[in-house]
Design a protein around this motif. Structure first.
Motif, PDB file in Angstrom:
ATOM      1  N   LEU A 139     -13.552 143.193 124.951  1.00 26.03           N
ATOM      2  CA  LEU A 139     -14.756 141.604 125.679  1.00 26.03           C
ATOM      3  C   LEU A 139     -15.294 141.621 126.030  1.00 26.03           C
ATOM      4  O   LEU A 139     -16.933 141.769 125.696  1.00 26.03           O
ATOM      5  N   THR A 140     -15.253 140.052 125.876  1.00 26.10           N
ATOM      6  CA  THR A 140     -16.670 139.484 125.492  1.00 26.10           C
ATOM      7  C   THR A 140     -16.484 138.446 126.915  1.00 26.10           C
ATOM      8  O   THR A 140     -15.969 137.716 127.605  1.00 26.10           O
ATOM      9  N   SER A 141     -18.464 137.464 126.455  1.00 28.11           N
ATOM     10  CA  SER A 141     -17.947 136.453 127.007  1.00 28.11           C
ATOM     11  C   SER A 141     -17.413 135.770 126.740  1.00 28.11           C
ATOM     12  O   SER A 141     -16.546 134.539 127.133  1.00 28.11           O
ATOM     13  N   ASP A 142     -16.955 135.090 125.371  1.00 30.41           N
ATOM     14  CA  ASP A 142     -16.152 134.570 125.084  1.00 30.41           C
ATOM     15  C   ASP A 142     -14.849 134.423 124.846  1.00 30.41           C
ATOM     16  O   ASP A 142     -14.034 133.763 125.346  1.00 30.41           O
ATOM     17  N   GLY A 156      15.155 128.027 125.205  1.00 34.02           N
ATOM     18  CA  GLY A 156      13.869 127.407 125.414  1.00 34.02           C
ATOM     19  C   GLY A 156      12.748 128.650 125.718  1.00 34.02           C
ATOM     20  O   GLY A 156      13.055 129.588 125.334  1.00 34.02           O
ATOM     21  N   SER A 157      12.369 128.219 126.238  1.00 33.39           N
ATOM     22  CA  SER A 157      10.667 128.953 127.055  1.00 33.39           C
ATOM     23  C   SER A 157       9.804 128.802 128.456  1.00 33.39           C
ATOM     24  O   SER A 157      10.385 127.520 128.837  1.00 33.39           O
ATOM     25  N   THR A 158       9.162 129.936 128.265  1.00 34.36           N
ATOM     26  CA  THR A 158       8.988 129.982 130.192  1.00 34.36           C
ATOM     27  C   THR A 158       7.698 130.740 129.901  1.00 34.36           C
ATOM     28  O   THR A 158       7.684 131.121 128.982  1.00 34.36           O
ATOM     29  N   ASN A 159       6.640 129.624 130.976  1.00 32.71           N
ATOM     30  CA  ASN A 159       5.228 130.366 130.656  1.00 32.71           C
ATOM     31  C   ASN A 159       5.111 131.183 131.944  1.00 32.71           C
ATOM     32  O   ASN A 159       5.547 131.035 132.616  1.00 32.71           O
ATOM     33  N   SER A 160       4.460 132.565 131.318  1.00 32.90           N
ATOM     34  CA  SER A 160       3.830 133.544 132.357  1.00 32.90           C
ATOM     35  C   SER A 160       3.192 132.658 133.682  1.00 32.90           C
ATOM     36  O   SER A 160       2.130 131.990 133.202  1.00 32.90           O
ATOM     37  N   SER A 161       2.510 133.574 134.738  1.00 30.21           N
ATOM     38  CA  SER A 161       1.066 132.672 135.644  1.00 30.21           C
ATOM     39  C   SER A 161      -0.216 133.419 135.184  1.00 30.21           C
ATOM     40  O   SER A 161      -0.005 134.197 133.762  1.00 30.21           O
ATOM     41  N   GLN A 162      -0.981 133.056 135.134  1.00 28.07           N
ATOM     42  CA  GLN A 162      -2.561 133.195 134.518  1.00 28.07           C
ATOM     43  C   GLN A 162      -3.246 134.789 135.389  1.00 28.07           C
ATOM     44  O   GLN A 162      -2.385 134.940 135.797  1.00 28.07           O
ATOM     45  N   THR A 163      -3.368 135.122 133.911  1.00 26.85           N
ATOM     46  CA  THR A 163      -3.493 136.292 134.485  1.00 26.85           C
ATOM     47  C   THR A 163      -5.303 136.409 133.880  1.00 26.85           C
ATOM     48  O   THR A 163      -5.431 136.039 132.600  1.00 26.85           O
ATOM     49  N   PRO A 164      -6.106 137.029 134.994  1.00 26.79           N
ATOM     50  CA  PRO A 164      -7.585 136.453 134.515  1.00 26.79           C
ATOM     51  C   PRO A 164      -8.135 138.023 134.025  1.00 26.79           C
ATOM     52  O   PRO A 164      -7.708 139.226 134.765  1.00 26.79           O
ATOM     53  N   VAL A 165      -8.992 138.005 132.955  1.00 23.35           N
ATOM     54  CA  VAL A 165      -9.942 139.098 132.558  1.00 23.35           C
ATOM     55  C   VAL A 165     -10.970 138.789 132.139  1.00 23.35           C
ATOM     56  O   VAL A 165     -11.699 137.381 131.489  1.00 23.35           O
ATOM     57  N   GLN A 166     -12.096 139.285 133.263  1.00 25.31           N
ATOM     58  CA  GLN A 166     -13.087 139.496 132.770  1.00 25.31           C
ATOM     59  C   GLN A 166     -13.926 140.292 133.406  1.00 25.31           C
ATOM     60  O   GLN A 166     -14.044 141.287 132.848  1.00 25.31           O
ATOM     61  N   ILE A 167     -15.680 139.974 132.267  1.00 25.57           N
ATOM     62  CA  ILE A 167     -16.418 141.193 131.997  1.00 25.57           C
ATOM     63  C   ILE A 167     -17.289 141.264 133.633  1.00 25.57           C
ATOM     64  O   ILE A 167     -17.564 141.248 134.562  1.00 25.57           O
TER      65      ILE A 167
END
Length: 296
Positions: A139-142, A156-167
């Motif tokens: 985990l870095t700022s980048d 077919g394909s399906t996307n998950s919901s967005q998960t935040p990964v923060q420092i």
């Protein structure tokens, strides 16, 4: 058992063939040995599934009403569908910089997912961060941002919901720890207060026991059996009944009325007690027993 494969959203018709003398027999359809619900249409010895859903997958059979024990050979209906319930779980040793983060993607699909692709949102764009069911990184700022996965199978394909990964900075980490400690302390104090309140409500006599003895004044006996000294240094006088050999007041009751008179002129206190003769008659005041002591 034969098998039929259909894709979710499509249409399928199952036909039941019988050998009976009746020209129009009544048929009963079963799914996994349970009667089929009324949400499906039965007509002309046929069961119509339109549209087919993933819940329709199972083993189907039919029987003539009245001869339910003689059911047909079962047919298994296999329903294919795109990945469902795609979600991301996160595992991290901590959320401070340089800690290791592992993201895992899970889903429900038929046939099973063959490819997982990871993306990180960067403004309006999505950058590929890896493939596979799980992905790990420092985990870095980048690398901090919003992550999601895309699950692929043959349908077919399906996307998950967005998960935040923060420092989380050191200051934020310390603040979070202090906040958690404050919550724990608050809970402990609340529980202690509740138990203390219950204790006092069930045992009130113990809390007020000292008040019962606040007005009790100790008395000290002097060398004279007829005198006592209280806690304020005041001498008082007590009368002890005489023995039967010295007095003729045997088997007579003795009055316990005591009169206290204070003399303000000479600051003296006098205690007097009336005496009785053998006829149980009170003697004149002048013949009573009295004694005077200095006040204080």
């Amino acid at each position: 058992m034969t098998s039929e494969t259909v894709t979710e959203g499509g249409e399928v018709t199952l036909t039941c063939s019988t050998c009976t003398q009746s020209n129009n027999p009544t048929l009963i359809w079963y799914k996994n040995n349970q009667p089929v619900s009324n949400q499906h249409t039965t007509r002309d010895n046929k069961l119509h599934l339109n549209p087919v859903s993933s819940e329709d997958a199972g083993s189907y059979s039919c029987a003539v009403k009245g001869d339910e024990s003689l059911s047909s050979t079962a047919v298994f209906l296999n329903v294919r569908y795109v990945p469902k319930n795609v979600s991301v779980s996160i595992k991290a040793s901590s959320k401070i910089e340089d800690s290791v983060v592992t993201l895992t993607c899970s889903s429900d699909a038929n046939p099973p997912v063959h490819t997982y692709t990871w993306y990180m949102k960067s403004g309006a764009e999505s950058l590929v961060r890896g493939t596979g069911e799980s992905v790990s990184f420092n985990l870095t700022s980048d690398t901090s941002g919003l992550y999601y996965c895309e699950a692929h199978n043959e349908v077919g394909s399906t996307n998950s919901s967005q998960t935040p990964v923060q420092i989380v900075t050191e200051d934020d980490h310390v603040a979070a720890m202090m906040f958690q400690a404050g919550i724990i302390l608050f809970v402990i104090l609340t529980i202690t207060l509740v138990f203390a309140t219950l204790w006092l409500s069930y045992f009130p006599a113990r809390a007020d026991a000292s008040d019962v003895y606040d007005n009790v004044m100790p008395t000290t006996m002097t060398s004279d059996p007829g005198q006592r000294v209280d806690s304020q240094g005041m001498k008082t006088m007590s009368i002890t009944p005489a023995s039967s050999s010295n007095h003729a007041l045997k088997n007579k009751s003795l009055s316990t009325a005591i009169r206290k008179e204070l003399s303000s002129s000479n600051n003296m206190r006098m205690l007097s007690m009336p005496l009785f003769n053998q006829a149980n008659q009170i003697l004149p005041p002048g013949l009573g027993l009295s004694q005077t002591y200095p006040h204080g």
